[in-house]
Scaffold this active site. Structure first.
Site, mmCIF file in Angstrom:
data_model
loop_
_atom_site.group_PDB
_atom_site.id
_atom_site.type_symbol
_atom_site.label_atom_id
_atom_site.label_comp_id
_atom_site.label_asym_id
_atom_site.label_seq_id
_atom_site.Cartn_x
_atom_site.Cartn_y
_atom_site.Cartn_z
ATOM 1 C CG HIS A 331 -0.281 -0.124 2.545
ATOM 2 N ND1 HIS A 331 0.323 -1.278 2.972
ATOM 3 C CD2 HIS A 331 -0.138 0.754 3.557
ATOM 4 C CE1 HIS A 331 0.820 -1.112 4.183
ATOM 5 N NE2 HIS A 331 0.560 0.116 4.554
ATOM 6 C CD GLU A 337 1.344 3.151 7.569
ATOM 7 O OE1 GLU A 337 2.200 2.244 7.610
ATOM 8 O OE2 GLU A 337 0.265 3.033 6.973
ATOM 9 C CG HIS A 361 6.976 2.696 5.947
ATOM 10 N ND1 HIS A 361 6.273 1.596 6.408
ATOM 11 C CD2 HIS A 361 8.246 2.286 5.785
ATOM 12 C CE1 HIS A 361 7.091 0.562 6.503
ATOM 13 N NE2 HIS A 361 8.292 0.959 6.130
ATOM 14 C CG HIS A 367 4.755 0.761 3.619
ATOM 15 N ND1 HIS A 367 4.291 1.988 3.185
ATOM 16 C CD2 HIS A 367 3.963 0.444 4.679
ATOM 17 C CE1 HIS A 367 3.285 2.388 3.935
ATOM 18 N NE2 HIS A 367 3.054 1.455 4.855
#
Length: 440
Positions: A331, A337, A361, A367
């Site tokens: 995604h 995140e 991320h 990722h």
């Protein structure tokens, strides 16, 4: 710590407590003379006229008024930083860190703190900072108050006791604690050392997320949050009080403890939560649910649905989805995140992401599962499976996180994190609907 503490229950409730019977006035917050010669003092965590449902304030009845202190002077911040990180690094690449070995011997909770990343602007009360700590000594004659934001503490190794103005909280790995903005406290260790993660929230206070279609039950229950009962310190020796204000640390020497609240009532305090009480929701049909279903606390922004920061956990749970790739799928998100791991193994990483480590991320960074996880999950027999023994968490924030130079150049940052996905080779075959079946 052998003594067992008592707590008050209920998130955001109007709590009240007194360490001496009769110390808490009833019917009037500031009588002409407070009981026992105490001083009545209000701590307002929000503006006076903010809506009732988000208003935070507490009345304290203390031995000394907080105004009784000398001049504060600037002290060294060490590696404790705030947004905006003018000398930081905004990296589009995916980043991951191994655990940081004890960086400074004989360091308490504050001195051991180092900033990994931050976003927003501390002066505008917007954004967050992510820190890590590894304390080897207790704070016995030092106290701290963060005037820039509330602190969400996620222990990873070793238990700690939070001595706050409002009482005591024992917090161990598997639990979290939140210390309200401006609340003074000190940290003592249960053992020889303690380490973990801290989210410094500059924005709106953490609140329970709305449950929407889930209904009235699920996720974190308000009754499972624990607030301290009054437990004052009455000391007259010299202590150091440090305040974080505008991203800088300021210190003054007091002739008394700032934790001298004998009684209190209100909604602005400190609290803890046992993640083992989280009622996990998940799919009982097909498809992997979005991580928002694991939100424990949220700090909303002025834009609905885009949180200043969400705190989500990934605790033990059953996986029962049929015809589904069960780990987190590949995604790219508009949200940023930051992930940490308290224990066990995250279900999208076979190796490299270990307890005490972290990953970042930034927004839109692609990722997902590494090669080994993808291969195993793509060919697994989809029987009901208990994912047990693990506790990962995520600070998900709407703004990109800028890393400090210290964290970005650290030896424990993994330089080859991208290799986690290098084994995922082309398996497309237009002649076969199932593909080659071999991701190598």
């Amino acid at each position: 710590m052998t003594d067992r503490l008592e707590y008050q229950r209920g998130f955001g409730n109007e709590h009240h407590s007194e360490a001496i019977a009769g110390a808490l006035p009833w019917g009037q917050n500031s009588p002409q003379r407070a009981p026992y010669g105490l001083y009545a003092e209000q701590l307002s965590g929000t503006a006076f006229t903010e809506p009732r449902e988000i208003n935070r304030r507490s009345w304290t009845y203390r031995i000394n008024p907080s105004a009784r202190h000398p001049r504060f002077e600037r002290v060294d911040n060490r590696y404790f930083r705030s947004a905006p990180l003018v000398d930081g690094i905004l990296d589009v690449n995916r980043l991951r860190w191994n655990p940081f070995d004890t960086p400074w011997p004989e360091a308490d909770f504050i001195d051991s703190m180092y900033t990994v990343a931050a976003n927003g602007n501390v002066l505008e009360r917007n954004g967050i900072a992510v820190h890590m700590y590894h304390a080897t000594t207790s704070m016995t004659e030092r106290y701290f108050a963060d005037l820039d934001g509330e602190l969400l503490v996620v222990p990873q190794t070793g238990g700690i006791r939070l001595h706050t103005e409002f009482g005591l909280l024992d917090v161990v790995p598997g639990e979290i604690a939140v210390i309200g903005r401006g609340v003074k406290f000190r940290v003592s260790l249960h053992g020889e050392s303690a380490g973990g993660y801290v989210c410094e929230n500059y924005g709106a206070y953490f609140a329970l997320p709305e449950l929407g279609p889930i209904g009235s039950n699920g996720l974190a229950h308000a009754r499972d949050f624990s607030y301290p009962v009054a437990a004052y310190e009455d000391r007259s020796d010299t202590v150091q009080v440090i305040q974080k204000f505008g991203g800088q640390l300021w210190a003054a020497e007091y002739g008394h403890s700032p934790l001298d609240v004998v009684a209190w009532h209100g909604t602005h305090s400190a609290y803890k939560y046992d993640t083992g009480r989280f009622n996990t929701m998940g799919t009982v049909g097909w498809d992997h649910p979005d991580p928002s279903i694991f939100t424990v606390l949220t700090s909303p922004s002025e834009r609905p649905g885009q949180a200043n920061v969400d705190f989500a956990i990934f605790p033990p749970r059953w996986n029962v989805a049929e015809h589904t790739f069960r780990p987190p799928h590949f995604h790219r998100n508009i949200m940023t995140e930051f992930m940490g791991l308290v224990r066990g193994q995250h279900d999208s990483k076979a190796e490299g992401f270990v307890p005490g480590g972290a990953s970042l991320h930034n927004m839109w960074g692609a990722h997902g599962p590494d090669f080994e996880t993808f291969t195993t999950a793509s060919n697994a027999e989809l029987a009901p499976q208990k994912f047990d023994g693990s506790l990962a968490f995520m600070f998900e924030t709407r703004l990109p996180l800028v890393t400090t130079d210290f964290a970005h150049s650290a030896q424990h940052r993994q330089p080859d994190y991208d290799s986690s996905w290098s084994g995922l080779q082309r398996q497309f075959d237009p002649r076969t609907p199932e593909g080659t079946g071999d991701p190598r």
